[in-house]
Design a protein around this motif. Structure first.
Motif, PDB file in Angstrom:
ATOM      1  N   CYS A  55      86.542  65.882  65.571  1.00  0.00           N
ATOM      2  CA  CYS A  55      85.978  66.294  64.275  1.00  0.00           C
ATOM      3  C   CYS A  55      85.348  65.091  63.586  1.00  0.00           C
ATOM      4  CB  CYS A  55      87.081  66.791  63.327  1.00  0.00           C
ATOM      5  SG  CYS A  55      87.998  68.173  63.958  1.00  0.00           S
ATOM      6  N   THR A  57      83.671  61.980  62.122  1.00  0.00           N
ATOM      7  CA  THR A  57      83.207  60.731  62.725  1.00  0.00           C
ATOM      8  C   THR A  57      83.629  60.617  64.194  1.00  0.00           C
ATOM      9  OG1 THR A  57      83.012  59.528  60.671  1.00  0.00           O
ATOM     10  CG2 THR A  57      83.621  58.230  62.592  1.00  0.00           C
ATOM     11  N   ALA A  58      84.824  61.076  64.508  1.00  0.00           N
ATOM     12  CA  ALA A  58      85.296  61.018  65.903  1.00  0.00           C
ATOM     13  C   ALA A  58      84.400  61.883  66.790  1.00  0.00           C
ATOM     14  CB  ALA A  58      86.747  61.479  65.972  1.00  0.00           C
ATOM     15  N   VAL A 101      89.407  62.937  70.755  1.00  0.00           N
ATOM     16  CA  VAL A 101      89.286  61.670  70.035  1.00  0.00           C
ATOM     17  C   VAL A 101      89.715  61.895  68.587  1.00  0.00           C
ATOM     18  CG1 VAL A 101      87.719  59.806  69.347  1.00  0.00           C
ATOM     19  CG2 VAL A 101      87.414  60.925  71.566  1.00  0.00           C
ATOM     20  N   SER A 102      90.658  61.092  68.119  1.00  0.00           N
ATOM     21  CA  SER A 102      91.146  61.250  66.743  1.00  0.00           C
ATOM     22  C   SER A 102      91.756  59.949  66.248  1.00  0.00           C
ATOM     23  CB  SER A 102      92.196  62.361  66.693  1.00  0.00           C
ATOM     24  OG  SER A 102      92.784  62.435  65.420  1.00  0.00           O
ATOM     25  N   GLN A 103      91.311  59.496  65.108  1.00  0.00           N
ATOM     26  CA  GLN A 103      91.897  58.293  64.513  1.00  0.00           C
ATOM     27  C   GLN A 103      93.363  58.560  64.193  1.00  0.00           C
ATOM     28  OE1 GLN A 103      93.658  55.758  62.009  1.00  0.00           O
ATOM     29  NE2 GLN A 103      92.960  57.612  60.947  1.00  0.00           N
ATOM     30  N   SER A 104      93.606  59.585  63.383  1.00  0.00           N
ATOM     31  CA  SER A 104      94.966  59.860  62.904  1.00  0.00           C
ATOM     32  C   SER A 104      95.860  60.430  63.994  1.00  0.00           C
ATOM     33  CB  SER A 104      94.910  60.848  61.742  1.00  0.00           C
ATOM     34  OG  SER A 104      94.363  62.086  62.198  1.00  0.00           O
ATOM     35  N   THR A 107      94.865  65.530  63.270  1.00  0.00           N
ATOM     36  CA  THR A 107      93.884  66.507  62.806  1.00  0.00           C
ATOM     37  C   THR A 107      94.182  67.880  63.418  1.00  0.00           C
ATOM     38  OG1 THR A 107      92.265  64.773  62.521  1.00  0.00           O
ATOM     39  CG2 THR A 107      91.403  67.012  62.728  1.00  0.00           C
ATOM     40  N   VAL A 153      89.176  56.382  53.340  1.00  0.00           N
ATOM     41  CA  VAL A 153      88.976  57.740  53.851  1.00  0.00           C
ATOM     42  C   VAL A 153      87.769  57.781  54.792  1.00  0.00           C
ATOM     43  CG1 VAL A 153      88.260  60.069  53.156  1.00  0.00           C
ATOM     44  CG2 VAL A 153      90.211  58.980  52.041  1.00  0.00           C
ATOM     45  N   SER A 155      85.877  56.646  57.699  1.00  0.00           N
ATOM     46  CA  SER A 155      86.262  55.936  58.912  1.00  0.00           C
ATOM     47  C   SER A 155      85.195  54.898  59.287  1.00  0.00           C
ATOM     48  CB  SER A 155      86.428  56.943  60.049  1.00  0.00           C
ATOM     49  OG  SER A 155      86.929  56.309  61.185  1.00  0.00           O
ATOM     50  N   GLN A 162      86.664  53.384  68.658  1.00  0.00           N
ATOM     51  CA  GLN A 162      86.574  54.575  69.525  1.00  0.00           C
ATOM     52  C   GLN A 162      85.405  54.419  70.490  1.00  0.00           C
ATOM     53  OE1 GLN A 162      86.144  57.493  66.417  1.00  0.00           O
ATOM     54  NE2 GLN A 162      88.344  57.842  66.209  1.00  0.00           N
ATOM     55  N   LEU A 239      76.611  61.020  57.420  1.00  0.00           N
ATOM     56  CA  LEU A 239      77.954  61.458  57.008  1.00  0.00           C
ATOM     57  C   LEU A 239      78.589  60.412  56.085  1.00  0.00           C
ATOM     58  CD1 LEU A 239      80.446  63.366  57.182  1.00  0.00           C
ATOM     59  CD2 LEU A 239      81.153  62.106  59.207  1.00  0.00           C
ATOM     60  N   LYS A 240      78.507  59.133  56.496  1.00  0.00           N
ATOM     61  CA  LYS A 240      79.083  58.064  55.667  1.00  0.00           C
ATOM     62  C   LYS A 240      78.494  58.102  54.270  1.00  0.00           C
ATOM     63  CE  LYS A 240      81.805  57.176  57.394  1.00  0.00           C
ATOM     64  NZ  LYS A 240      82.525  57.284  58.650  1.00  0.00           N
ATOM     65  N   GLU A 243      79.626  61.230  52.224  1.00  0.00           N
ATOM     66  CA  GLU A 243      81.053  61.173  51.935  1.00  0.00           C
ATOM     67  C   GLU A 243      81.394  60.311  50.733  1.00  0.00           C
ATOM     68  OE1 GLU A 243      84.608  60.981  55.162  1.00  0.00           O
ATOM     69  OE2 GLU A 243      82.894  59.720  55.582  1.00  0.00           O
ATOM     70  N   VAL A 361      93.195  65.422  58.028  1.00  0.00           N
ATOM     71  CA  VAL A 361      93.031  66.838  57.678  1.00  0.00           C
ATOM     72  C   VAL A 361      93.960  67.671  58.553  1.00  0.00           C
ATOM     73  CG1 VAL A 361      91.382  68.725  57.367  1.00  0.00           C
ATOM     74  CG2 VAL A 361      90.639  66.370  57.035  1.00  0.00           C
TER      75      VAL A 361
END
Ligand code: M6R
Length: 364
Positions: A55, A57-58, A101-104, A107, A153, A155, A162, A239-240, A243, A361
């Motif tokens: 989702c 940025t990932a 792929v997920s930072q947290s 998600t 928030v 990323s 990544q 997106l950046k 946001e 999220v």
């Protein structure tokens, strides 16, 4: 602790050369030209198709990696946003490697997509920043990105880490599949090892980017353009910006401009063009000229050669160091992030805690 920076986001942008260096050394220990994966790793000779899901940025990191897996490893790749993937009920054929792929690592949409792939895909691999996370635990193999804790928030360092891990995975895939001769392999590895130093040169452009952002902060809408592997980066730049600065921004593959969005161009519309002087550059320049002919304001982010060839009539230029073509998306992430950051600061928004957004999220 913001380590002397005004915001966590600024600190995290500045940390990128260091954390990316750590990530590269983790997978490519010095003296070694082979990408090392933890545990049993991945045997790409058995992989026929790669399905990548994420989702935000990932997801853009996955879109960029699609170019690498296809071009370097000649592996068919499908990429989807997690919230669409599962409900489409895509058939997962034999030989599919499912990559999340997920930072947290928490998600909800991405986790649900992973669970959909369980018992269907041959192997479930994740690229995560939090090793204890649900996504990491539920994968057959979890590849850490070693970005360190990311608080902003928006990323930033997680995105470039990544990308770095995904590129190394694509190189490994290419080597396993016999698509990479030792010379090209050594060339990619050398380029990766030199990356942190080049990122520092990009960070040195901070003041120029800040001045450019000042002008951007007056816009109501901004368009981002990129071609090839720079297209996903244009999406990430847009997106950046939306946001954290709340400026409406959209991204298009440069060649798509003439199929509709060019109707939006007038003297009020800044168009950020991400274009290193690569084989697609001439095409991008003609798209840029179409924008300028309609009085659109082009902000060209390119290298010395690109700027000397194409800066005529351009509104703003941001100069990046020369880089191995494959690595350009990682380098050009820095001006994209700094541009959004300084625009948001100029507008006085809450950079680290933008309205309506959460770091992780966990609802679908
Ligand atoms: O933790 P994740 O990487 O799974 O998060 C995915 C997205 O929610 C995240 O990248 C989001 O788009 C960021 N706020 C982008 O800056």
């Amino acid at each position: 602790d913001k380590a002397g920076h005004r915001h966590f986001m600024a600190k995290e942008i500045a940390e990128q050369p260091e954390v990316i260096g750590d990530t590269i050394r983790h997978y490519l220990p010095s003296g070694d030209d082979m990408v090392n994966l933890p545990g049993d790793g991945v045997d790409f000779t058995k992989v026929q198709r790669l399905t990548m899901v994420a989702c935000g940025t990932a997801y853009y990191a996955c879109l960029t990696a699609k170019y690498w897996f296809e071009q370097i490893a000649r592996l068919p790749v499908e990429v989807d946003v997690a919230s669409e993937f599962r409900y489409r009920e895509p058939p997962i054929t034999e030989g599919t490697l499912a990559l999340f792929v997920s930072q947290s690592g928490e998600t909800a949409d991405t986790l649900a997509a992973l669970r959909y792939c369980r018992d269907k895909a041959d192997q479930i691999v994740s690229v995560i920043n939090v090793p204890e996370s649900s996504i990491a635990r539920e994968s057959d193999l979890a590849l850490p990105i070693l970005a360190g804790v990311e608080i902003g928030v928006a990323s930033t360092k997680a995105f470039t880490c990544q990308l770095t891990v995904l590129l190394m995975l694509a190189i490994k895939a290419a080597a396993d599949r016999g698509e990479l001769d030792p010379e090209t392999m050594a060339d990619h590895v050398a380029a990766l090892r030199g990356l942190p130093a080049i990122l520092n040169v990009a960070l040195d452009q901070n003041d120029t980017i800040k001045a450019a952002a000042q002008r951007l902060s007056e816009a109501r809408d901004v368009l981002f353009l990129g071609r090839g592997q720079m297209y996903p980066l244009a999406l990430e730049g847009a997106l950046k910006l939306k946001e954290i600065s709340y400026i409406h921004a959209e991204a298009y593959a440069s060649g798509e401009l003439k199929h509709g969005p060019i109707a939006l161009i007038d003297k009020h519309m800044p168009v950020v063009v991400m274009a290193p002087r690569d084989t697609l550059f001439d095409k991008t320049v003609s798209n840029m000229q179409e924008v300028m002919a309609r009085r659109g304001k082009v902000m060209l982010i390119s290298d010395d050669r690109g700027i000397s060839e194409a800066s005529e009539g351009v509104w703003e230029t941001i100069r990046m160091p020369h880089i191995h073509t494959t690595l350009a998306p990682i380098l050009y992430a820095i001006p994209a992030q700094l541009l959004a950051y300084h625009t948001a600061v100029a507008k006085g928004t809450d950079v680290d805690q933008p309205r309506n957004l959460a770091k992780s999220v966990t609802v679908e």
